[in-house]
Motif scaffolding. Sequence first.
Motif, short mmCIF file in Angstrom:
data_model
loop_
_atom_site.label_atom_id
_atom_site.label_comp_id
_atom_site.label_asym_id
_atom_site.label_seq_id
_atom_site.Cartn_x
_atom_site.Cartn_y
_atom_site.Cartn_z
N ALA A 265 -11.97 -32.59 15.49
CA ALA A 265 -11.74 -31.71 14.35
C ALA A 265 -11.28 -30.34 14.84
CB ALA A 265 -13.02 -31.56 13.53
N TYR A 298 -4.58 -25.33 5.62
CA TYR A 298 -5.91 -24.80 5.30
C TYR A 298 -6.27 -25.14 3.86
CZ TYR A 298 -4.40 -22.09 9.33
OH TYR A 298 -3.92 -21.71 10.54
N GLN A 299 -7.57 -25.22 3.61
CA GLN A 299 -8.08 -25.41 2.26
C GLN A 299 -9.11 -24.33 1.96
OE1 GLN A 299 -9.49 -29.48 2.59
NE2 GLN A 299 -7.65 -30.29 1.59
N PRO A 316 -2.77 -28.95 1.76
CA PRO A 316 -3.23 -27.80 2.55
C PRO A 316 -2.23 -26.64 2.52
CG PRO A 316 -3.55 -29.84 3.77
CD PRO A 316 -2.72 -30.18 2.58
N VAL A 338 -11.41 -23.88 5.42
CA VAL A 338 -11.44 -24.88 6.49
C VAL A 338 -10.01 -25.15 6.93
CG1 VAL A 338 -13.56 -25.99 5.71
CG2 VAL A 338 -11.35 -26.84 4.88
N VAL A 340 -7.30 -28.01 8.46
CA VAL A 340 -7.06 -29.45 8.36
C VAL A 340 -5.99 -29.84 9.36
CG1 VAL A 340 -6.46 -31.36 6.82
CG2 VAL A 340 -7.58 -29.32 5.89
N ASP A 341 -6.27 -30.87 10.22
CA ASP A 341 -5.26 -31.28 11.18
C ASP A 341 -4.41 -32.42 10.63
OD1 ASP A 341 -6.67 -33.65 11.54
OD2 ASP A 341 -7.51 -33.08 13.48
N HIS A 345 -8.60 -34.53 9.84
CA HIS A 345 -9.90 -33.97 10.17
C HIS A 345 -9.99 -32.52 9.69
CE1 HIS A 345 -9.31 -37.02 13.54
NE2 HIS A 345 -10.31 -37.49 12.84
N THR A 346 -11.14 -32.14 9.20
CA THR A 346 -11.34 -30.77 8.75
C THR A 346 -12.33 -30.06 9.67
OG1 THR A 346 -13.10 -31.45 7.24
CG2 THR A 346 -10.85 -31.32 6.35
N SER A 347 -12.15 -28.77 9.82
CA SER A 347 -13.03 -27.97 10.67
C SER A 347 -14.33 -27.68 9.95
CB SER A 347 -12.34 -26.64 11.01
OG SER A 347 -12.25 -25.82 9.84
N ARG A 349 -16.97 -25.09 8.21
CA ARG A 349 -16.69 -24.00 7.27
C ARG A 349 -16.56 -22.67 7.99
NH1 ARG A 349 -21.05 -24.69 2.31
NH2 ARG A 349 -20.51 -26.83 1.69
#
Length: 459
Positions: A265, A298-299, A316, A338, A340-341, A345-347, A349
């Motif tokens: 992530a 990003y979200q 995103p 977060v 997003v790749d 996968h999300t990082s 918070r």
Amino acid sequence: MNPARHSTAVAVVLSVAGSLLAGATGSASAATSCASPVYKRQFFANTALSGTAKKTDCDNAIDQTWTGAPASGLPKDNFGVRWSVTRDFGSGGPFALAASGLDGIRVYVDGARKVDLWKNTSKTVSKTANVTIPKGKHTLRIDYANWTGAAKVKFTYTPRTSATVDKVDPLTPTGAAVSASSTTGKAKLTWSKNKEMDLAGYRVYRRLKGTSFGTKPLATTTSTTYTDTPPATGDTYYYEVRAYDRAGNESTGTADKPVTTVDAAPARVTGVVGGHSGFTGVTTLTWHPSPETDVKGYQVYRDVDGTWTLVSGTSPLTTASYTSAYLAAGDTRDYYVVAVDKAGHTSARSATVTPLVVQAPIGLAGSGSYSGVSLSWASTGAAGTTYNVYRVSIEYYGSVSWPWEKIGSTTETSFADLTGTAGLTYIYAVTASDTHGNESDNDDYTFATRTKPTTPVEG
């Protein structure tokens, strides 16, 4: 009389006849082997260095003085000493062979004489020979003869490292290998040590599959190992190692060694800041862009009535900023972001940010004259406050939407509008903003007219 020096010499007895150096004579000599680059040293009871050596041992360096017999069984005059060593010179190159002696000294490279100072002298003689030694293994032999009096002998061989002289590239490092850990995400490279005497170190290069190695190395080291942490993107990276010498020459690279990383992530988003404008009802967030190459976007999530809700849309964001739809002045919320790749996968918070509500200025009043409109208001009392002045033409009074125009900002509690049209009435509003970009609503608005100049009537 001083005996032969043994402080740095160790005789190692081996039974393998194939390891003996050329020129050894007699059983005692044949039984002594010295690990390169240590010299094998033989003492002879004559200046012709013939017959069986009286003693054979090992010597780390040729730099000795004797005032008597150098070893038991030798005369104090008319004796000879021979040093020999076979070593790997790597890529070879230009060398300086420096010899000095009292009395005679000769230097050979693979049997070819390079220095010849073979005579009985009353003072030390010296010579330096510049030679080019080919790559690979070669044998040095140094013969010394003392006829009478004190005995001195010194010899060194050193690479010439000037860039104008040394044009020989080091050999490509051998034995390169790489191992990767799926647990730590680290890639460890190892390789064998080069044989060049003028070696300065190694340069490690990394490239992403489908790209070329850059001109700048990933790392420079004097070790024969390097550990890297490539981006955990699920991509394949290739490594190569190059040797470089003190003259700046660089070898070709080792064969590419691949490592396929685990797609982890993305790292947590940092630097999130937010500002809310009560006047426009818009919240703006910004953050530090991710340095990871596989981050797609990003979200943004907002706390809506106690529930974290995605508010930035299903796709995103591709920029490191977000602007909300209208929110009333008191309706600010908590936000987090977060990354997003490309694999989805999300990082973790980001830190939660809460845009602040800034107190609006009160007591706005305006008066007009033929030169412009003067506005004044009461201070909010907050340090670092900036006041933003807006206006709209009176024609929009009563409309559902007013197209406010920002005409200036000030840190004072007054403002002069000198740009309005003479004879036209404007509606004015003032908001306050803090150093983080949060902006208040307008608490009030006022009307003012820039009057037309009076035209004198001719009598």
